[in-house]
Design a protein around this motif. Sequence first.
Motif, PDB file in Angstrom:
ATOM      1  N   LYS A  39      41.535  37.807  43.825  1.00 36.20           N
ATOM      2  CA  LYS A  39      42.980  38.077  43.831  1.00 36.20           C
ATOM      3  C   LYS A  39      43.733  37.172  42.861  1.00 36.20           C
ATOM      4  O   LYS A  39      44.828  37.512  42.417  1.00 36.20           O
ATOM      5  CB  LYS A  39      43.523  37.901  45.243  1.00 36.20           C
ATOM      6  N   ASN A  40      43.133  36.024  42.556  1.00 30.05           N
ATOM      7  CA  ASN A  40      43.769  35.105  41.618  1.00 30.05           C
ATOM      8  C   ASN A  40      43.289  35.308  40.178  1.00 30.05           C
ATOM      9  O   ASN A  40      43.644  34.537  39.298  1.00 30.05           O
ATOM     10  CB  ASN A  40      43.502  33.648  42.031  1.00 30.05           C
ATOM     11  N   GLN A  41      42.468  36.358  39.977  1.00 30.50           N
ATOM     12  CA  GLN A  41      41.964  36.667  38.642  1.00 30.50           C
ATOM     13  C   GLN A  41      42.159  38.171  38.369  1.00 30.50           C
ATOM     14  O   GLN A  41      41.240  38.969  38.511  1.00 30.50           O
ATOM     15  CB  GLN A  41      40.467  36.314  38.552  1.00 30.50           C
ATOM     16  N   PRO A  42      43.389  38.584  37.969  1.00 30.59           N
ATOM     17  CA  PRO A  42      43.688  40.021  37.788  1.00 30.59           C
ATOM     18  C   PRO A  42      42.735  40.734  36.839  1.00 30.59           C
ATOM     19  O   PRO A  42      42.307  41.863  37.118  1.00 30.59           O
ATOM     20  CB  PRO A  42      45.118  40.016  37.220  1.00 30.59           C
ATOM     21  N   ASN A  43      42.382  40.102  35.735  1.00 29.04           N
ATOM     22  CA  ASN A  43      41.471  40.747  34.786  1.00 29.04           C
ATOM     23  C   ASN A  43      40.081  40.924  35.405  1.00 29.04           C
ATOM     24  O   ASN A  43      39.424  41.962  35.217  1.00 29.04           O
ATOM     25  CB  ASN A  43      41.380  39.923  33.500  1.00 29.04           C
ATOM     26  N   LEU A  44      39.656  39.911  36.126  1.00 31.12           N
ATOM     27  CA  LEU A  44      38.329  39.973  36.754  1.00 31.12           C
ATOM     28  C   LEU A  44      38.275  41.049  37.823  1.00 31.12           C
ATOM     29  O   LEU A  44      37.311  41.808  37.902  1.00 31.12           O
ATOM     30  CB  LEU A  44      37.970  38.608  37.349  1.00 31.12           C
ATOM     31  N   ILE A  45      39.333  41.138  38.628  1.00 31.29           N
ATOM     32  CA  ILE A  45      39.294  42.121  39.719  1.00 31.29           C
ATOM     33  C   ILE A  45      39.281  43.543  39.184  1.00 31.29           C
ATOM     34  O   ILE A  45      38.647  44.429  39.773  1.00 31.29           O
ATOM     35  CB  ILE A  45      40.468  41.907  40.700  1.00 31.29           C
ATOM     36  N   ARG A  46      39.948  43.790  38.023  1.00 34.31           N
ATOM     37  CA  ARG A  46      39.911  45.130  37.438  1.00 34.31           C
ATOM     38  C   ARG A  46      38.484  45.461  36.982  1.00 34.31           C
ATOM     39  O   ARG A  46      38.006  46.594  37.152  1.00 34.31           O
ATOM     40  CB  ARG A  46      40.895  45.221  36.269  1.00 34.31           C
ATOM     41  N   THR A  47      37.825  44.478  36.414  1.00 39.00           N
ATOM     42  CA  THR A  47      36.437  44.691  35.974  1.00 39.00           C
ATOM     43  C   THR A  47      35.534  44.980  37.169  1.00 39.00           C
ATOM     44  O   THR A  47      34.696  45.899  37.124  1.00 39.00           O
ATOM     45  CB  THR A  47      35.923  43.446  35.227  1.00 39.00           C
ATOM     46  N   VAL A  48      35.703  44.207  38.229  1.00 39.97           N
ATOM     47  CA  VAL A  48      34.879  44.387  39.425  1.00 39.97           C
ATOM     48  C   VAL A  48      35.146  45.753  40.045  1.00 39.97           C
ATOM     49  O   VAL A  48      34.224  46.445  40.505  1.00 39.97           O
ATOM     50  CB  VAL A  48      35.140  43.253  40.432  1.00 39.97           C
ATOM     51  N   GLN A  49      36.418  46.164  40.066  1.00 34.77           N
ATOM     52  CA  GLN A  49      36.763  47.466  40.637  1.00 34.77           C
ATOM     53  C   GLN A  49      36.132  48.612  39.859  1.00 34.77           C
ATOM     54  O   GLN A  49      35.744  49.639  40.439  1.00 34.77           O
ATOM     55  CB  GLN A  49      38.280  47.632  40.681  1.00 34.77           C
ATOM     56  N   ASN A  50      36.005  48.443  38.553  1.00 33.41           N
ATOM     57  CA  ASN A  50      35.337  49.465  37.750  1.00 33.41           C
ATOM     58  C   ASN A  50      33.844  49.531  38.069  1.00 33.41           C
ATOM     59  O   ASN A  50      33.245  50.615  38.104  1.00 33.41           O
ATOM     60  CB  ASN A  50      35.527  49.175  36.255  1.00 33.41           C
ATOM     61  N   ASP A  51      33.252  48.349  38.291  1.00 33.83           N
ATOM     62  CA  ASP A  51      31.812  48.296  38.583  1.00 33.83           C
ATOM     63  C   ASP A  51      31.512  48.642  40.041  1.00 33.83           C
ATOM     64  O   ASP A  51      30.456  49.224  40.334  1.00 33.83           O
ATOM     65  CB  ASP A  51      31.265  46.899  38.275  1.00 33.83           C
ATOM     66  N   ILE A  52      32.428  48.282  40.932  1.00 38.04           N
ATOM     67  CA  ILE A  52      32.216  48.517  42.362  1.00 38.04           C
ATOM     68  C   ILE A  52      33.407  49.309  42.897  1.00 38.04           C
ATOM     69  O   ILE A  52      34.394  48.747  43.377  1.00 38.04           O
ATOM     70  CB  ILE A  52      32.080  47.178  43.134  1.00 38.04           C
ATOM     71  N   PRO A  53      33.362  50.632  42.818  1.00 37.83           N
ATOM     72  CA  PRO A  53      34.510  51.455  43.211  1.00 37.83           C
ATOM     73  C   PRO A  53      34.847  51.347  44.701  1.00 37.83           C
ATOM     74  O   PRO A  53      35.969  51.680  45.093  1.00 37.83           O
ATOM     75  CB  PRO A  53      34.076  52.880  42.843  1.00 37.83           C
ATOM     76  N   TYR A  54      33.919  50.897  45.514  1.00 39.00           N
ATOM     77  CA  TYR A  54      34.182  50.786  46.955  1.00 39.00           C
ATOM     78  C   TYR A  54      34.716  49.403  47.338  1.00 39.00           C
ATOM     79  O   TYR A  54      34.744  49.046  48.514  1.00 39.00           O
ATOM     80  CB  TYR A  54      32.909  51.077  47.760  1.00 39.00           C
ATOM     81  N   LEU A  55      35.175  48.621  46.358  1.00 39.22           N
ATOM     82  CA  LEU A  55      35.622  47.250  46.628  1.00 39.22           C
ATOM     83  C   LEU A  55      36.753  47.224  47.650  1.00 39.22           C
ATOM     84  O   LEU A  55      36.745  46.402  48.582  1.00 39.22           O
ATOM     85  CB  LEU A  55      36.069  46.577  45.328  1.00 39.22           C
ATOM     86  N   SER A  56      37.739  48.118  47.518  1.00 38.21           N
ATOM     87  CA  SER A  56      38.871  48.130  48.453  1.00 38.21           C
ATOM     88  C   SER A  56      38.415  48.478  49.862  1.00 38.21           C
ATOM     89  O   SER A  56      38.873  47.867  50.847  1.00 38.21           O
ATOM     90  CB  SER A  56      39.935  49.129  47.987  1.00 38.21           C
ATOM     91  N   SER A  57      37.495  49.435  49.976  1.00 37.09           N
ATOM     92  CA  SER A  57      36.968  49.799  51.296  1.00 37.09           C
ATOM     93  C   SER A  57      36.195  48.637  51.909  1.00 37.09           C
ATOM     94  O   SER A  57      36.297  48.355  53.106  1.00 37.09           O
ATOM     95  CB  SER A  57      36.047  51.019  51.176  1.00 37.09           C
ATOM     96  N   PHE A  58      35.428  47.937  51.066  1.00 35.92           N
ATOM     97  CA  PHE A  58      34.669  46.780  51.536  1.00 35.92           C
ATOM     98  C   PHE A  58      35.630  45.717  52.072  1.00 35.92           C
ATOM     99  O   PHE A  58      35.417  45.149  53.149  1.00 35.92           O
ATOM    100  CB  PHE A  58      33.826  46.237  50.374  1.00 35.92           C
ATOM    101  N   GLU A  59      36.699  45.460  51.341  1.00 38.37           N
ATOM    102  CA  GLU A  59      37.662  44.442  51.774  1.00 38.37           C
ATOM    103  C   GLU A  59      38.308  44.836  53.098  1.00 38.37           C
ATOM    104  O   GLU A  59      38.507  43.993  53.986  1.00 38.37           O
ATOM    105  CB  GLU A  59      38.735  44.235  50.707  1.00 38.37           C
TER     106      GLU A  59
END
Length: 274
Positions: free
Chosen positions: A208-228
């Motif tokens: 959450k403190n790394q906006p660029n990183l979280i966008r990259t992770v979301q592209n690689d892991i589309p279920y990130l929001s569901s996991f959270e």
Amino acid sequence: MKMLIRRTTDNSFEGVFSKLNFKDNNLTITIIKRSKHLDNRSSAQGSELSESYNNEILADKTFDLAKLFKPRTFFYCYMSGDIPRITDFFDTQYSNKSREELYRSIIFELMGVPPYVGVYFHNSIDEMFLIANQPIDEEVLDNKYAELIKDNITLFDYLCTNVDGFISVNEEQNAKKKVLMELNPNTSLAALEAQVDLLTELVFSMLKNQPNLIRTVQNDIPYLSSFEQVFTDTSLLAIKDAKKCLNEIKETKAKIRQVQMDYYNEKSRVLNDA
């Protein structure tokens, strides 16, 4: 290989006894009931009574001991049931048992039922010691592996006296058993769950403190929001605060490390004394 026999029977024995046959690492146990019959026989002097014996096979089972082999391990089988049945061999190292094996072997122990046959493997399949706790057909003494021992000698007694290094093996196994008795798997699992949840919270906080990183992770892991969302709904931190979780992790892992340290110190002492 050594086959230890406590009691033998001759051809006039009446009752239940066993035959043991060992060949090419295969052990066959046959349980036999022998009964006496009196027969009338006619002769020139009249009727005479003669004795004969009838053998009834109650159970018969063959074990491939090569498949059973584990170094420095005891195995026992039992005879059970109104109609005799030979159980499988049970590994006495409880940590290796299936739940069914564990329950069944504990029941036999609580009932005071002695093992029908016990087997101990030392360092190799050739260093195998087998003991029979029931009357055995005396023909087994013709087997080159057989040895008649006193009735009050246990397999453990024999190994202590006749097998180099066995006492050290037993001390090391007792130390390992003590470790298993002192550690509670449920407590360890609870501490691991708390640790995983704390680490998961840490990862989401960093993202959450790394906006660029979280966008990259979301592209690689589309279920990130569901996991959270699943983590938030089920986290241990929802019912325990982080401080309490950390204290439990510290206490549990500190105890585990101490027990393990005691075990390794005892194991080192045993090996040095051997």
